[in-house]
Structures are given as structure tokens and as C-alpha cells.
Design a protein around this motif. Structure first.
Motif, PDB file in Angstrom:
ATOM      1  N   PHE A 163       0.833  -1.205   0.000  1.00 22.17           N
ATOM      2  CA  PHE A 163       0.000   0.000   0.000  1.00 22.17           C
ATOM      3  C   PHE A 163       0.870   1.259   0.000  1.00 22.17           C
ATOM      4  N   ASP A 164       1.923   1.263   0.800  1.00 25.52           N
ATOM      5  CA  ASP A 164       2.812   2.423   0.839  1.00 25.52           C
ATOM      6  C   ASP A 164       3.458   2.679  -0.523  1.00 25.52           C
ATOM      7  N   ARG A 165       3.823   1.613  -1.229  1.00 28.17           N
ATOM      8  CA  ARG A 165       4.394   1.787  -2.565  1.00 28.17           C
ATOM      9  C   ARG A 165       3.345   2.372  -3.517  1.00 28.17           C
ATOM     10  N   TYR A 166       2.118   1.861  -3.418  1.00 24.03           N
ATOM     11  CA  TYR A 166       1.036   2.401  -4.254  1.00 24.03           C
ATOM     12  C   TYR A 166       0.802   3.873  -3.939  1.00 24.03           C
ATOM     13  N   TRP A 167       0.758   4.212  -2.643  1.00 22.85           N
ATOM     14  CA  TRP A 167       0.473   5.591  -2.240  1.00 22.85           C
ATOM     15  C   TRP A 167       1.564   6.540  -2.746  1.00 22.85           C
ATOM     16  N   ALA A 168       2.816   6.150  -2.577  1.00 16.29           N
ATOM     17  CA  ALA A 168       3.926   7.002  -3.010  1.00 16.29           C
ATOM     18  C   ALA A 168       3.878   7.228  -4.520  1.00 16.29           C
ATOM     19  N   LEU A 176       1.018   9.682  -5.624  1.00 13.94           N
ATOM     20  CA  LEU A 176       1.204  11.103  -5.365  1.00 13.94           C
ATOM     21  C   LEU A 176       1.701  11.851  -6.605  1.00 13.94           C
ATOM     22  N   ASP A 177       2.327  11.126  -7.542  1.00 14.74           N
ATOM     23  CA  ASP A 177       2.774  11.760  -8.777  1.00 14.74           C
ATOM     24  C   ASP A 177       1.596  12.232  -9.631  1.00 14.74           C
ATOM     25  N   GLU A 178       0.421  11.673  -9.375  1.00 16.13           N
ATOM     26  CA  GLU A 178      -0.773  12.039 -10.153  1.00 16.13           C
ATOM     27  C   GLU A 178      -1.641  13.068  -9.442  1.00 16.13           C
ATOM     28  N   VAL A 179      -1.179  13.543  -8.308  1.00 14.43           N
ATOM     29  CA  VAL A 179      -1.933  14.539  -7.543  1.00 14.43           C
ATOM     30  C   VAL A 179      -1.656  15.932  -8.083  1.00 14.43           C
TER      31      VAL A 179
END
Length: 301
Positions: free
Chosen positions: A186-191, A194-197
Motif C-alpha cells: 500500500f505504501d508503494r502504491y500511495w507514493a 502522489l505523482d498524479e496529484v
């Protein structure tokens, strides 16, 4: 710093990875924490979580341009809040019958949410990637609220909450295979996400009244309105990770953090001494409301 490294305790809770090392929880307290479910104090994190979800442009414009009038948070904030919090309660603690009924109702609303040729970005509410992002934001909010108002989870509790959190995405169109396999994943997915935020001026203007908890048609006398908005902005910004604060152009510094921490400490104490039905209000009543609406044929969303 890698995702598996421990984050210094001085950092705000919302900056910590989900898979951050948890402290050992005494057995007596662990039993008490296992029955907390959805905490009513989590409502304070609601505006911040909306901002996080809408920070993906396709989600932001999907909500901003929504044809579902009754679901617009800027025009019907109380109804929208009821729908969102009911979704949280039903997806994590609802019966199969409640989940089936609520899924059908949400799908009916989502069928009306899709971009047009004039939309700045392309979107559709049935986009599994977007639904995964929304579910991930909701799950992160649940964890942050637990860390602030209940305390650290042991590994067993953290894993259990993670499995429960999966339903925040999979109750709709997201297949279980899309949900990250574990907290580290999940942490890898979240990080990576963030590039798409990105929050542009249009979405930021839409979100700012939500951050300040301005209710349409309701305005207090001048000084009271300012104090209310200052407090709301402190709470909303405090629950936002720094990336989202920057996108919203919301200032944050050591003084803000100290004020936020003091307020959260008072609320944490109040939550600790409250009986279970108070801690879980209004989520406990929302589940009963779902049954009543199903029984009487009233809309769920």
C-alpha cells in the motif's frame, strides 16, 4: 528515507507510512481498541479526506461537474456527508444485505458521472483506478484517525484493519486483485499515486469552502465566522499530508502543528473516557438508518 524506515515521532501522524513500525501495545489496551470500529471523531478528518480524493484531477472534475445534484458537497454538504459516512460504515461493518443495497444505490448515482467533450480531463465514476484511489484515501484516513485518537496498533490489529479497509474500494467495482497485497505494498502504491496529484485553480476554489467548513446559506456574525473558519482550517490542514497542503496552498508551520496537537490531545482524552456507543456515534446510528431506508424504500444516497 525508504518506506520501511521508522518515521521520527516528531512528524505528524498523517506523514507516516501505513506500514511504519508500530509500538508494542499492552494486552489490556489491545482488547479495548479492538472494539472501536469507526470513530465518530473521524468526522473531523472528513474535509481533509475529500481534498485528498479530489486531488486527483479526474476525481476532482468528476465531483465538480457532477450531474447528481443531490450529491454535490458544495450544495448539499450535510447530505453528502451522510452518504460518505454511511458508505464507510456499511463497507467495513455492514451486513451483506446492507452492502448489496448500498452498492446498487451508489452505482446508480455513478452511472451519471462521466466527462463531456468540454471537460478539462476525461473521467468516469466507474473507472477502477479512480475508485481505488478514493478507497485508498478513505483507508488512510481511518488509520490516521485511529493513530491520533486511539493510539498505535499492534501488527495483528494493523493487519485486521487493513483487510477491513480493502472493502472501502472493493465494495464497488475494484477487484480484490487491485487492492495492494499488504501494508508495505500500500505504501508503494500511495507514493507512486502522489505523482498524479494536482489541484488546479478551479478545483482549489471549489475545495476551499469545504476546507473552511462553510455551509451554503449559513453565515455566522463576522467574528464568529472568522473564528469558526480558522478552527476548521486548522483541523483540515492538520489532517492533510504536506503534499496536499501545498496543492491547496494552505500554510502550515510549527505553531500550527502545536495548536493542532494540543487540540487533538484534548479530543483523544475525551474519546478515551467516552462509552463505546458515544465513540462510535454517528456510525452506529447510520447503520440503523440504512436498515430503515431499505425497509421504507427511501433513497440510500
Amino acid at each position: 528515507m525508504t518506506l520501511n524506515e521508522s518515521v521520527p515521532a516528531a512528524l505528524p501522524v498523517v506523514e507516516r507510512p501505513i506500514n511504519d513500525v508500530v509500538v508494542d501495545v499492552p494486552t489490556g489496551r489491545r482488547a479495548r481498541r479492538g472494539d472501536d470500529g469507526m470513530l465518530g471523531l473521524g468526522l473531523l478528518a472528513g474535509p481533509a479526506n475529500v481534498i485528498m480524493q479530489l486531488a486527483r484531477p479526474a476525481v476532482g472534475y468528476g465531483v465538480l461537474e457532477s450531474r447528481v445534484e443531490s450529491g454535490r458537497v458544495d450544495r448539499h454538504p450535510i447530505k453528502r456527508a451522510r452518504t460518505t459516512f454511511t458508505y464507510l460504515a456499511v463497507s467495513t461493518n455492514g451486513t451483506p444485505e446492507q452492502q448489496k443495497a448500498f452498492r446498487r444505490a451508489v452505482n446508480g448515482a455513478h452511472a451519471q458521472v462521466f466527462s463531456t467533450d468540454e471537460s478539462p480531463v476525461k473521467y468516469h465514476a466507474f473507472d477502477k483506478d479512480l475508485q481505488l484511489w478514493v478507497g485508498a484515501c478513505l483507508y488512510k484516513g481511518v488509520v490516521d484517525v485511529h493513530r491520533l485518537f486511539v493510539g498505535e496498533m499492534d501488527e495483528e490489529t494493523a493487519d485486521r484493519v487493513y483487510v477491513q479497509g480493502r472493502a472501502l474500494a472493493t465494495m464497488l467495482q475494484v477487484p480484490e486483485s487491485m487492492w495492494p497485497a499488504d501494508r508495505e505494498a500500500f505504501d508503494r502504491y500511495w507514493a507512486a499515486s502522489l505523482d498524479e496529484v494536482h489541484i488546479d485553480d478551479t478545483v482549489r476554489e471549489y475545495l476551499y469552502p469545504i476546507a473552511a467548513s462553510r455551509l451554503r446559506g449559513l453565515r455566522l456574525p463576522g467574528p464568529l465566522q472568522r473564528r469558526n473558519e480558522e478552527l476548521a482550517l486548522l483541523i483540515t490542514t492538520g489532517f492533510l499530508p504536506q503534499r496536499f497542503r501545498d496543492e491547496m496552498r494552505l500554510p502550515w508551520g510549527p505553531d500550527h502543528q502545536r495548536r493542532f496537537d494540543r487540540l487533538m490531545k484534548v479530543l483523544r482524552v475525551a474519546n478515551t473516557v467516552s462509552p463505546k456507543f458515544v465513540r462510535q456515534f454517528p456510525f452506529n446510528l447510520l447503520l440503523k438508518d440504512v436498515d430503515r431506508r431499505i425497509r421504507t424504500g427511501r433513497p440510500l444516497v
